[in-house]
Write a protein that holds these residues in place. Structure first.
Motif, mmCIF file in Angstrom:
data_model
loop_
_atom_site.group_PDB
_atom_site.id
_atom_site.type_symbol
_atom_site.label_atom_id
_atom_site.label_comp_id
_atom_site.label_asym_id
_atom_site.label_seq_id
_atom_site.Cartn_x
_atom_site.Cartn_y
_atom_site.Cartn_z
ATOM 1 N N ASN A 165 0.815 -1.215 0.000
ATOM 2 C CA ASN A 165 0.000 0.000 0.000
ATOM 3 C C ASN A 165 0.846 1.261 0.000
ATOM 4 O OD1 ASN A 165 -2.552 -0.976 -0.113
ATOM 5 N ND2 ASN A 165 -2.787 -1.131 2.094
ATOM 6 N N ILE B 24 0.351 -3.256 7.019
ATOM 7 C CA ILE B 24 0.937 -4.503 7.488
ATOM 8 C C ILE B 24 0.323 -5.572 6.587
ATOM 9 C CG2 ILE B 24 1.225 -6.008 9.489
ATOM 10 C CD1 ILE B 24 2.130 -3.264 10.189
ATOM 11 N N SER C 185 -1.545 -8.573 5.033
ATOM 12 C CA SER C 185 -2.538 -9.490 5.568
ATOM 13 C C SER C 185 -1.997 -10.912 5.460
ATOM 14 C CB SER C 185 -3.849 -9.351 4.816
ATOM 15 O OG SER C 185 -3.604 -9.436 3.436
ATOM 16 N N VAL C 186 -2.620 -11.809 6.213
ATOM 17 C CA VAL C 186 -2.091 -13.179 6.290
ATOM 18 C C VAL C 186 -2.021 -13.817 4.906
ATOM 19 C CG1 VAL C 186 -2.497 -15.462 7.265
ATOM 20 C CG2 VAL C 186 -2.858 -13.446 8.662
ATOM 21 N N ASP C 187 -2.987 -13.478 4.038
ATOM 22 C CA ASP C 187 -2.961 -14.113 2.720
ATOM 23 C C ASP C 187 -1.735 -13.701 1.908
ATOM 24 O OD1 ASP C 187 -4.098 -11.618 2.689
ATOM 25 O OD2 ASP C 187 -5.388 -12.006 0.968
ATOM 26 N N ILE D 47 -3.582 -11.681 13.010
ATOM 27 C CA ILE D 47 -2.410 -11.607 13.891
ATOM 28 C C ILE D 47 -2.339 -10.214 14.489
ATOM 29 C CG2 ILE D 47 0.098 -11.805 13.974
ATOM 30 C CD1 ILE D 47 -0.237 -13.517 11.347
ATOM 31 N N TRP E 185 -0.259 -7.764 15.494
ATOM 32 C CA TRP E 185 1.089 -7.205 15.523
ATOM 33 C C TRP E 185 1.104 -5.988 16.428
ATOM 34 C CZ3 TRP E 185 4.523 -10.291 13.323
ATOM 35 C CH2 TRP E 185 4.139 -11.115 12.258
ATOM 36 N N ALA F 203 -1.481 -3.195 15.465
ATOM 37 C CA ALA F 203 -1.833 -3.074 14.054
ATOM 38 C C ALA F 203 -2.304 -4.449 13.628
ATOM 39 C CB ALA F 203 -0.627 -2.640 13.235
ATOM 40 N N ILE F 204 -3.591 -4.553 13.378
ATOM 41 C CA ILE F 204 -4.142 -5.877 13.095
ATOM 42 C C ILE F 204 -4.612 -5.934 11.647
ATOM 43 C CG2 ILE F 204 -5.818 -7.610 13.826
ATOM 44 C CD1 ILE F 204 -5.913 -6.154 16.528
ATOM 45 N N PRO F 205 -3.837 -6.588 10.814
ATOM 46 C CA PRO F 205 -4.245 -6.656 9.405
ATOM 47 C C PRO F 205 -5.324 -7.720 9.201
ATOM 48 C CG PRO F 205 -2.187 -7.815 9.708
ATOM 49 C CD PRO F 205 -2.586 -7.290 11.056
ATOM 50 N N TYR F 206 -5.912 -7.680 8.038
ATOM 51 C CA TYR F 206 -6.889 -8.703 7.687
ATOM 52 C C TYR F 206 -6.211 -10.069 7.631
ATOM 53 C CZ TYR F 206 -10.077 -5.111 5.904
ATOM 54 O OH TYR F 206 -10.924 -4.058 5.769
ATOM 55 N N VAL F 207 -7.012 -11.129 7.705
ATOM 56 C CA VAL F 207 -6.486 -12.452 7.359
ATOM 57 C C VAL F 207 -6.553 -12.593 5.846
ATOM 58 C CG1 VAL F 207 -6.797 -14.933 7.575
ATOM 59 C CG2 VAL F 207 -7.130 -13.468 9.551
ATOM 60 N N LEU F 208 -7.724 -12.317 5.311
ATOM 61 C CA LEU F 208 -7.889 -12.301 3.862
ATOM 62 C C LEU F 208 -8.329 -10.897 3.487
ATOM 63 C CD1 LEU F 208 -9.759 -15.625 3.211
ATOM 64 C CD2 LEU F 208 -7.643 -14.924 2.117
ATOM 65 N N LYS F 209 -7.442 -10.137 2.925
ATOM 66 C CA LYS F 209 -7.787 -8.741 2.635
ATOM 67 C C LYS F 209 -8.751 -8.680 1.454
ATOM 68 C CE LYS F 209 -5.420 -5.514 0.319
ATOM 69 N NZ LYS F 209 -6.394 -4.637 -0.292
ATOM 70 N N THR G 256 -8.418 -0.729 0.584
ATOM 71 C CA THR G 256 -7.041 -0.336 0.790
ATOM 72 C C THR G 256 -7.008 0.458 2.081
ATOM 73 O OG1 THR G 256 -6.776 -0.152 -1.577
ATOM 74 C CG2 THR G 256 -5.102 0.892 -0.227
ATOM 75 N N PRO G 257 -6.362 -0.082 3.117
ATOM 76 C CA PRO G 257 -6.356 0.656 4.375
ATOM 77 C C PRO G 257 -5.821 2.070 4.159
ATOM 78 C CG PRO G 257 -5.450 -1.538 4.688
ATOM 79 C CD PRO G 257 -5.654 -1.360 3.214
#
Lengths: 406, 1032
Positions: free
Chosen positions: A253, A262, A264-266, A305, A307, B75-81, B86-87
């Motif tokens: 991004n 950060i 993403s897990v994917d 997760i 972070w 900072a918690i990102p998506y698992v599947l964005k 777009t953040p």
């Protein structure tokens, strides 16, 4: 006689030293097969099992070294040439291309082959025991040299003091002998009792304390050096350093949005779908496999997760990665420091307003190549006329309040 | 024109000593010094020991504060964005705002998956990118914590499964005994929902669908049915009308489709040197409405005479047309000259004129139809081939339903999106009937007055949580799409009906798609594939297969003398002391009561917030000895006497506010207030005056005659804005007439004729101007006073965009309101029937700003782009800047209004206003939330400027004129606001700044503002202007 012995001795010492030196050097120059394998081959090959490409165990026994060298160097060319065995492998593996590796020379490829051979002998499941950390060693060396230098300086200082004292005593003796008047010796007590000295000392101490207080107050809420323990011992060094993954592959991004994001897990799973074993120990003390397992669990359980944010700006600051990364084309490392050398990430820059503003004052903006800046006509004129030699962000209002605070 | 006297209220027009003394005060309220220092602290001496103690305490406190650990942020990102998120960047979705018959085609801005702002959809030819305050504020209603969080049974939480099972069982029982089911809904714009109801009527026997609008237009529908055979609101085209005659229709503010009409109307109000023509608008009404305040001529008549004026106009036109006239008495003391002049203009502009009547009486509506027919307006400015569906209610059917309920003829009642227990004048009868219904279900979103009485509450989604479609006008379709997953365990109304039908259950989303596939997909030939078609419509938000063309009218069947009889009975009913009930721009029929943004939006005319009140004329107040005064208690607060109003068997005590522009023997009060079960924000705000209305055979009459109004002997404090600044006689608004403008475009703005002199004067200064202004951008704004109608959409758009806090009634009373853009309303001329100018007032971003050089900490200063910057985190709250600002646009955070303070006693939180974790979701993450003790004001939407600049830089392109739109500009339904770069000489803004009508407010002070105004032009003869008395 004595002289020649000394000469011989010194020659011997020098030669031995140089030999060691060169030996050391040649050892270091030897290509690291494991590293090369990880960098180039591990994406598609594993030693003991089939992956995107075939398992490589025993490959050195099956093929001539000559053939292997040419295959690894440029397999598409061999297939094109119609080499029987090359075509056979190509057909067998669903016509998947193995890219050419022109950057690897023969020594490199031999090193990789040697690594594969060693791994083959070791057998599946064995872990690499002696993954020494060259970086750590280098650091200790550096530290050692520093200590030695400090010790030497202290000794020299002491010697100088002793000599000065001896000289003083001798002078006094000479004067006493000559019957001249001897001044009172200048003792430390005397110096301390001196009013002027005391006043000066107080001023120095107060100034020092004030400076410290100011620094302390100014850094309230700043977190330079902040290095929290993350839920997964993710090493930027392994990813961005050893494996040379581009920053913006994960933080994609950065060119589009205010936040670099950060991943993403994917995004992690793009690679870690395949790379699930990393038997070496990482900085947390666990093996990489154990840490990757946490990622896989998050993916499996659809649990994000958590972070811990390392770089925190106050809420009243609006910082845009897109502006800095995409428009200004600034390297990530300028603010984030040598991330590719950090195992566990820490905050490199102070992220203070002074730090921001200084950069805005110093950084040159390329206003010629971006049409947006064409409205700054006077700056263009001055630049052409040679009145100014460069344009900084501050010249276009880059230090004004509402560029960042709104 | 400069000698014209403007006034903000009657007190200022004829000031008494107390008023003058108050205007001289530096602060409207006393500073709470005494309160703070009760024990003679000011006289006490501070001994050295105390000083040392304080010093020690401060040092320790500082050390403690310094050693506090910095909080750990995650900072918690998506698992599947999701691909589209777009953040840090906003996503926009085309959708529709639909509440009953209120409609706007909108774009919803979402950040990280939560909707935070609504803007108009420019692709829609109905609302054309305009919005109103209600649509802008609806995003806050989404996060309303008072919404039902799941299904309820007898007002107790229940499970869907259990509720569904019981309702189905009861419905089946009703089917078996061939019982009767009634569905009572508001106007439903969704064709799919209407189809679901039709399906439901097939699945169950004897289903009756009754549509009910609280502020009904049923009479118009009935009239159109009787005279044209079309039961609908016509599609009006105000943009095709040169002459508009409106009888009590507040079409710019509340009548049917105000955004649509405002867009059309304002197109005809923009004059330029090259096109010095504008429409001519005459308003006939009893109290000063927003539309009336914009009219060129305003005929102020007693409610009982309105119909007679209409017939008089009809007769005069009929004579010109050679048609039959009606025998009716002339309206009392009619201003013959104005009526004649209007008739002449109407006749001259046949086919290009428009007569609208907002009175809900079938006879008056029929005469209106006849008049429009005589004027050949059908098919041209009034189009019935493609009618509007924005009002569908039938008063007769509602009354019949209530009667049937009371008679025990209704076995099941399903209520959707209406609140009859509150809004019916005969709510008691409804409640009584409700008790006799075997199965009662409500789909309303909260336990309101009606829902709290039913057996089952099956709450509907908020509009932003569900799929839907809408057809506000025939052939003009639009889609709604969810922009957030449902916050609570709610279910769409049609989905509930589908579930209770024994048919195979499918989701409402699929149902809509199938409906569109069958009905609308064939109406185009651009796409062969339905999915592609659907995606295109979803992307655009609208589907308008055929353009709106002039049509052949359906045959007008004519009217007979019976209307005169009906009209006479209507007039008779309103004789004597009359009462008019009207709807407010913000509050509607009460459904928006729990929205604090709308509650705090000042009424466009009276500037009162958080209340309704009885508007009375000066002479009425004098005869009844009612006083309005400024009271000194914790500030200067407007206190008014209260009165007891009795009409139609109901009586209500109301504060009486003296207002100009009200007809003799008339008082007026707004509906939509006095909710008791709207939620914490709306409960007990104002009084419910629906019981003062009544139903007649000719329709719901929101008026009453022979009303008793007696002083109740109490005083009441009102939170009124715009009373605490004083003009000191300086000209701040300018106006002229169209005739004069045609002669000289500088008319009314003569000072600006000598442009050279103006330029020189502007450049003469003691202070050096900011050297960066000529280079790069120099932002500016132009506001056309002729286009601005004063509706307040900009105020709410700005509030949503810039996290402007709600302060609550108590704080508004103390003049602590926070709006960054306010609309000042100035009266002039005749106090009984004044002329009105609306002037949006916001930070003028002066190049020579008086606020800047008094700030001791340089928290406010000039940017090289001409912005008057405000650095909140540098501000120490001296308020010198606000004191020195001649425009009074700076706002101070007296308390913490968003509930973010660590000390609860510093907080002052209006209910539901961005103060809980839920409501705070509406905050714009691009704008900081200001804390207590700092000054704030308009930033020219700097976050939008910065974002657009970044986009341009990223693409390596020049910033295009019009790329940046401020929130107020985007929200404006009249396109009155232009924003742009003054340094770009080709920009629309620069052209506006060069216009002859262009002037700067209080330019004499040499503040060099970046915001300019354009002279208001009235389409009025000069002689009429000088003696502006159209009292009938």
């Amino acid at each position: 006689m004595g002289k020649s012995v000394w000469l011989l001795r010194s020659v011997w010492v020098s030669v031995t030293f140089l030999t060691f030196l060169f030996f050391e050097f040649s050892l270091q120059a030897q290509p690291d097969g494991q590293k090369l394998f990880n960098q180039n081959c591990a994406r598609c090959h594993k030693v003991h099992q089939d992956f995107t490409g075939p398992a490589l165990a025993g490959v050195t026994e099956e093929h001539e070294e000559e053939w292997l060298l040419s295959w690894i160097n440029n397999s598409p060319a061999m297939i094109a040439k119609g080499d029987d065995y090359a075509v056979e492998i190509y057909e067998e593996w669903d016509k998947q291309d193995m890219p050419a590796f022109p950057q690897l020379d023969e020594a490199d490829i031999r090193a990789v082959l040697a690594y594969i051979e060693a791994e083959t002998e070791r057998g599946p499941g064995a872990t690499v025991a002696d993954a020494g950390e060259p970086g750590a060693a280098a650091e200790t060396d550096d530290a050692g040299i520093k200590t030695i230098l400090i010790v030497i300086s202290v000794i020299l200082l002491l010697i100088a003091l002793a000599l000065a004292r001896i000289q003083g005593s001798l002078n006094r003796l000479v004067k006493e002998k000559a019957g001249e008047p001897v001044p009172e010796p200048l003792t430390i007590r005397k110096i301390i009792r001196n009013r002027k000295v005391a006043a000066a000392a107080v001023i120095v101490v107060v100034v020092f304390l004030c400076a410290k207080l100011y620094d302390g107050a100014a850094s309230l809420g700043r977190q330079q050096g902040y290095q929290p323990t993350q839920p997964i011992a993710f090493s930027h060094k392994i990813h961005a350093g050893i494996n040379q993954i581009e920053c913006k592959y994960c933080h994609f991004n950065a060119e589009k949005s205010r936040t670099a994001g950060i991943p993403s897990v994917d995004v992690c799973m793009n690679c870690h779908d395949a790379i699930q074993d990393y038997p070496e120990e990482v900085f947390s003390g666990n093996t990489g496999t154990e840490e990757i397992a946490k990622l896989l669990a998050a993916h499996e359980n659809n649990a994000p997760i958590e972070w811990i944010k390392v770089h925190n700006l106050p809420d009243h600051v609006f910082f845009s990665h897109a502006q800095h990364v995409k428009v200004a084309d600034i390297e990530c490392q300028e603010c984030h420091g040598p991330v590719e050398e950090m195992d566990e990430l820490h905050q490199h820059a102070p992220l203070s307003m002074g730090w921001c503003v200084n950069c805005h004052r110093d950084t040159e903006v390329n206003i010629m190549d971006n049409e947006y800046y064409s409205i700054y006509e006077q700056l263009h004129k001055d630049l052409k006329a040679g009145k100014i030699d460069r344009v900084t962000a501050a010249d276009m209002g880059g230090t004004e309040c509402q560029r960042c605070h709104y | 024109m400069a000698t014209k006297k403007y006034w903000k209220g009657l007190a200022e027009r004829a000031p008494d000593k107390a008023f003058e003394a108050q205007q001289q005060r530096e602060f409207p309220e006393d500073l709470p010094v005494d309160e703070l220092f009760k024990d003679n602290v000011l006289q006490a001496k501070a001994p050295r020991r105390d000083f040392l103690k304080m010093l020690g305490f401060s040092a320790t406190a500082a050390t403690l504060a310094a050693s506090c650990e910095i909080p750990v942020r995650k900072a918690i990102p998506y698992v599947l964005k999701p691909e589209v998120v777009t953040p840090g960047k906003a996503s926009w979705y085309a959708s529709s705002f639909v509440r009953g018959g209120d409609y706007c085609s909108i774009l919803t801005k979402t950040r990280e998956g939560r909707p935070i702002k609504i803007e108009g959809n420019p692709l829609s030819s109905i609302t054309q990118g305009g919005t109103h305050a209600r649509a802008q504020a609806s995003v806050l209603s989404l996060y309303d914590g008072q919404r039902l969080k799941g299904p309820h049974q007898k007002s107790k939480p229940a499970e869907w499964q259990q509720v569904d099972r019981q309702i189905k069982k009861k419905l089946n029982a009703i089917r078996e005994r061939d019982g009767k089911i009634a569905i009572l809904t508001s106007t439903i714009l969704s064709p799919s929902t209407r189809q679901v109801i039709r399906d439901f009527a097939e699945a169950y026997p004897n289903v009756r669908h009754v549509t009910y609008d609280a502020n009904s237009c049923a009479a118009m529908l009935d009239a159109n049915e009787q005279t044209f055979g079309v039961r609908a609101v016509p599609g009006y085209r105000f943009d095709k009308a040169n002459v508009i005659l409106s009888f009590d229709a507040d079409f710019l503010s509340t009548w049917i489709s105000p955004v649509e009409y405002t867009k059309q109307y304002s197109k005809k109000r923009k004059v330029s040197k090259d096109n010095p023509e504008m429409n001519h608008h005459v308003q006939v009404e009893s109290m000063l409405s927003l539309t009336g305040s914009n009219a060129d001529y305003r005929l102020r008549v007693h409610p009982s005479q309105l119909g007679l004026v209409l017939v008089q106009v009809y007769n005069k036109v009929a004579r010109l047309a050679g048609a039959n006239t009606f025998n009716a008495p002339a309206p009392e003391g009619a201003n013959k000259k104005l009526v004649d002049q209007t008739v002449r203009k109407l006749w001259k502009n046949r086919g290009r004129s428009l007569v609208v009547t907002g009175i809900n009486n079938v006879h008056l509506q029929k005469v209106t139809n006849a008049l429009n027919s005589l004027l050949e307006n059908y098919g041209k400015t009034v189009r019935l081939r493609k009618p509007s569906y924005q009002r569908q209610g039938s008063d007769v059917e509602v009354q019949q339903l209530i009667k049937d309920m009371k008679d025990g003829q209704v076995d099941a009642l399903l209520v959707h999106d209406v609140n009859p227990a509150y809004s019916l004048p005969n709510a008691k009868a409804f409640n009584e009937g409700l008790g006799k219904v075997a199965l009662s279900v409500s789909f309303n979103d909260r336990l309101d007055e009606t829902t709290s009485q039913v057996q089952f509450a099956c709450p509907d989604h908020h509009g932003m949580e569900s799929w839907n479609d809408a057809e506000p006008r025939q052939g003009y379709l639009s889609l709604s799409q969810p922009t957030i997953a449902p916050l609570y365990d709610t279910r769409a109304f049609p989905e509930s009906l589908l579930k209770w039908m024994d048919a195979e259950h499918k989701t409402y989303y699929h149902y809509i798609q199938e409906y569109w596939k069958a009905n609308y997909f064939p109406r185009q030939d651009k796409y062969n594939d339905f999915t592609k078609f659907w995606n295109k419509v979803l992307h655009d938000g609208i589907f308008e297969p055929e353009p709106d063309t002039e049509d052949d009218l359906p045959e007008f069947t004519g009217i007979d003398q019976s209307v005169i009889k009906g009209l006479a009975s209507y007039s008779k009913g309103l004789e004597g002391q009359a009462l008019v009930l009207y709807e407010k721009t913000a509050m509607g029929d009460g459904r928006y009561a729990n929205n604090p943004w709308l509650q705090e939006m000042p009424d466009p005319i009276s500037k009162v917030t958080w209340d309704n009140y009885l508007a009375v004329s000066q002479s009425f107040a004098e005869t009844h000895n009612l006083k309005n005064s400024i009271r000194q208690s914790k500030g200067l607060i407007k206190a008014v006497d209260t009165v007891r109003v009795k009409a139609n068997g109901a009586d209500v005590e109301l504060p009486a506010l003296i207002q100009p522009g009200i007809a003799e023997n008339t008082v007026a009060v707004a509906i939509g207030y006095g909710r008791t079960k709207a939620g914490k924000g709306g409960n007990g705000v104002g009084k419910n005056v629906f019981p003062l209305a009544r139903f007649t055979k000719a329709g719901l009459t929101l008026a009453a005659g022979n009303v008793s109004v007696e002083p109740a002997g109490n005083t009441y404090e009102l939170a009124q804005t715009q009373t605490h600044h004083h003009l000191e006689g300086r000209p701040i608004v300018k106006e002229t007439t169209l005739d004069e403008y045609k002669k000289d475009p500088f008319a009314g703005n003569e000072e600006y004729k000598d442009q050279e002199k103006i330029k020189k004067l502007r450049e003469t200064t003691l202070y050096k101007p900011h050297k960066g202004l000529k280079e790069g951008h120099h932002w500016g704004m132009a506001i056309d006073l002729n286009a601005c109608i004063g509706c307040g959409a900009c105020t709410i758009a700005c509030q949503a965009e810039n996290n402007v806090p709600v302060v609550g009634k108590e704080e508004v009373k103390k003049h602590h309101e926070m709006h960054w853009i306010r609309i000042d309303r100035y009266y002039s001329d005749d106090p009984d029937n004044p002329e009105v100018v609306h002037q949006p007032m916001l930070c003028q971003h002066c190049d020579n700003a008086p606020c800047e050089n008094v700030c001791p900490v340089a928290a406010t200063n000039q940017s090289s782009e001409g912005l008057n910057q405000m650095a909140y985190n540098r501000c120490v709250g001296t308020r010198y800047c606000a004191n020195n600002c001649p425009y009074k646009v700076r706002r101070f955070n007296w308390l913490d209004y968003t509930g973010a303070d660590s000390f609860p006693w510093n907080e002052n939180i209006a209910e539901g206003a961005m103060s809980s974790d839920l409501t705070r979701m509406v905050l714009n993450p691009d704008v900081v939330v200001r804390s207590r003790g700092v000054m704030e004001k308009c930033t020219f939407c700097v976050q939008r400027i910065q974002d657009s600049k970044l986009q341009a830089k990223s693409h390596g392109k020049k910033l295009k004129d019009g790329d940046i739109k401020t929130a107020c500009q985007q929200g404006c339904p009249a396109d009155a606001i232009t924003f742009g770069d003054q340094n770009d000489k080709a920009s629309k803004l620069s052209r506006k700044h060069r216009d002859e009508r262009n002037y700067y407010a209080l330019e004499i002070l040499h503040t060099l503002p970046s915001v300019s105004y354009h002279t208001k032009v009235r389409n009025k003869a000069k002689e009429d202007k000088d003696t502006n008395t159209q009292q009938v």
